[in-house]
Design an enzyme around this catalytic site. Structure first.
Site, mmCIF file in Angstrom:
data_model
loop_
_atom_site.group_PDB
_atom_site.id
_atom_site.type_symbol
_atom_site.label_atom_id
_atom_site.label_comp_id
_atom_site.label_asym_id
_atom_site.label_seq_id
_atom_site.Cartn_x
_atom_site.Cartn_y
_atom_site.Cartn_z
ATOM 1 N N ARG A 1 64.680 39.714 54.712
ATOM 2 C CA ARG A 1 63.708 40.304 55.638
ATOM 3 C C ARG A 1 64.057 41.761 55.937
ATOM 4 O O ARG A 1 63.165 42.632 55.995
ATOM 5 C CB ARG A 1 63.649 39.492 56.932
ATOM 6 C CG ARG A 1 63.149 38.054 56.731
ATOM 7 C CD ARG A 1 63.121 37.278 58.044
ATOM 8 N NE ARG A 1 62.794 35.876 57.831
ATOM 9 C CZ ARG A 1 61.552 35.405 57.740
ATOM 10 N NH1 ARG A 1 60.520 36.229 57.839
ATOM 11 N NH2 ARG A 1 61.341 34.112 57.545
ATOM 12 N N LEU B 1 69.466 29.008 56.792
ATOM 13 C CA LEU B 1 68.138 29.586 56.659
ATOM 14 C C LEU B 1 67.590 29.707 58.074
ATOM 15 O O LEU B 1 67.761 28.787 58.886
ATOM 16 C CB LEU B 1 67.221 28.698 55.811
ATOM 17 C CG LEU B 1 67.607 28.509 54.342
ATOM 18 C CD1 LEU B 1 66.647 27.537 53.667
ATOM 19 C CD2 LEU B 1 67.635 29.831 53.599
ATOM 20 N N ASP B 2 66.931 30.818 58.383
ATOM 21 C CA ASP B 2 66.465 30.993 59.756
ATOM 22 C C ASP B 2 65.300 30.050 60.065
ATOM 23 O O ASP B 2 64.808 29.325 59.203
ATOM 24 C CB ASP B 2 66.122 32.456 60.052
ATOM 25 C CG ASP B 2 64.980 33.000 59.204
ATOM 26 O OD1 ASP B 2 64.014 32.255 58.957
ATOM 27 O OD2 ASP B 2 65.034 34.176 58.806
ATOM 28 N N LEU B 3 64.888 30.063 61.315
ATOM 29 C CA LEU B 3 63.926 29.083 61.821
ATOM 30 C C LEU B 3 62.692 28.941 60.944
ATOM 31 O O LEU B 3 62.239 27.826 60.650
ATOM 32 C CB LEU B 3 63.509 29.473 63.244
ATOM 33 C CG LEU B 3 62.503 28.555 63.950
ATOM 34 C CD1 LEU B 3 63.148 27.219 64.273
ATOM 35 C CD2 LEU B 3 61.979 29.220 65.226
ATOM 36 N N THR C 1 62.233 30.210 57.755
ATOM 37 C CA THR C 1 62.453 30.212 56.313
ATOM 38 C C THR C 1 62.542 28.777 55.812
ATOM 39 O O THR C 1 63.186 27.929 56.429
ATOM 40 C CB THR C 1 63.732 30.980 55.957
ATOM 41 O OG1 THR C 1 63.609 32.334 56.410
ATOM 42 C CG2 THR C 1 63.965 30.983 54.458
#
Length: 254
Positions: free
Chosen positions: A199, A112-114, A116
């Site tokens: 996104r 999961l990105d920073l 999220t």
């Protein structure tokens, strides 16, 4: 009936991050290792790797950490990364410090990105990890997206068609399922894991994701009582549920 595998105590505890083998010998000499109610005096004793080992073996009065294979569910908070190599605080810093020395090492199951948040699996079980992230698994993942602009109304049809091409991609996305909750709030279920996919999907229809939260993988839900930054160990049945497509259709939205 097959006997459980056994391993030397010093090797087991070293692999679980309790120190080097020499340091494990010190723990034993200090009479801090107890198995089945008896103080262990031989660091070379072979220990059966049963599922109930944390109930049988203790170090300094605390249950021993579960041996491999281990699968955790973590509620990822914002502002932490899912990699040992990226700069900044990582999800591994939310776990016991000694777990960074476990062998085999723990890895996130996908990322999961920073910014999220939500359901993240962490494991030292290589075959399980590859089953989940394999493109052939088609394990559904559900996200709640807060959007900058109101939804137009045609996004669900566009995402479900299976012909949406993202910029820089050479093949269209698999069908995805969108449920509108509010004008700027939606649940999106996907069966792939392309880079920043959710996104980019909303960007392709002219919208911007303000915040993103994953609350389900397969048929495994993020429990509401699991606070951001908290984690718990999953049972084998729960691990399998992360790969299951629910029975009431290809993807359960509600």
């Amino acid at each position: 009936m097959n006997r459980p595998p056994a391993v030397r105590l010093d090797r087991l505890l070293a692999n679980l991050g309790y120190g080097s083998r020499r340091e494990v010998h010190v723990l034993v000499r200090e009479r801090t290792v107890v198995l089945d109610g008896q103080v262990v005096t031989d660091a070379g004793a072979r220990i059966a790797l049963t599922r109930d080992l944390p109930e049988r073996l203790s170090i300094r009065g605390a249950p021993v950490d579960p041996p491999a294979p281990l699968v955790l569910m973590l509620h990822k908070p914002p502002g932490v990364v899912c990699s040992h190599r990226e700069p900044g605080r990582s999800v591994y810093e939310l776990l016991p410090t000694r777990w960074r020395s476990r062998t085999p090492a723990l890895s996130t199951v996908g990322r999961l990105d920073l910014d999220t948040t939500g359901l993240l699996l962490i494991t030292d079980d290589g075959p399980f990890l590859h089953r989940v992230i394999s493109p052939r698994s088609h394990a559904p993942k559900r996200y709640i997206a807060t959007l900058e602009s109101p939804l137009r109304g045609d996004e669900a049809d566009i995402f479900a068609r299976g012909d949406l091409m993202l910029e820089g991609e050479e093949r269209p996305l698999a069908p995805a399922w969108l449920e509108v909750l509010e004008p700027r709030l939606a649940r999106l279920t996907i069966t792939e894991g392309r880079f920043h996919q959710v996104r980019r999907m909303f960007s392709s229809v002219g919208n911007h994701v303000v915040s993103l939260h994953r609350d389900r993988m397969g048929d495994l839900d993020l429990p509401p009582e699991l606070a951001p930054g908290a984690w718990r160990i999953l049972s084998p049945a729960e691990c399998e549920s992360a790969l299951i497509q629910p029975q009431d259709g290809p993807l359960r939205l509600a």
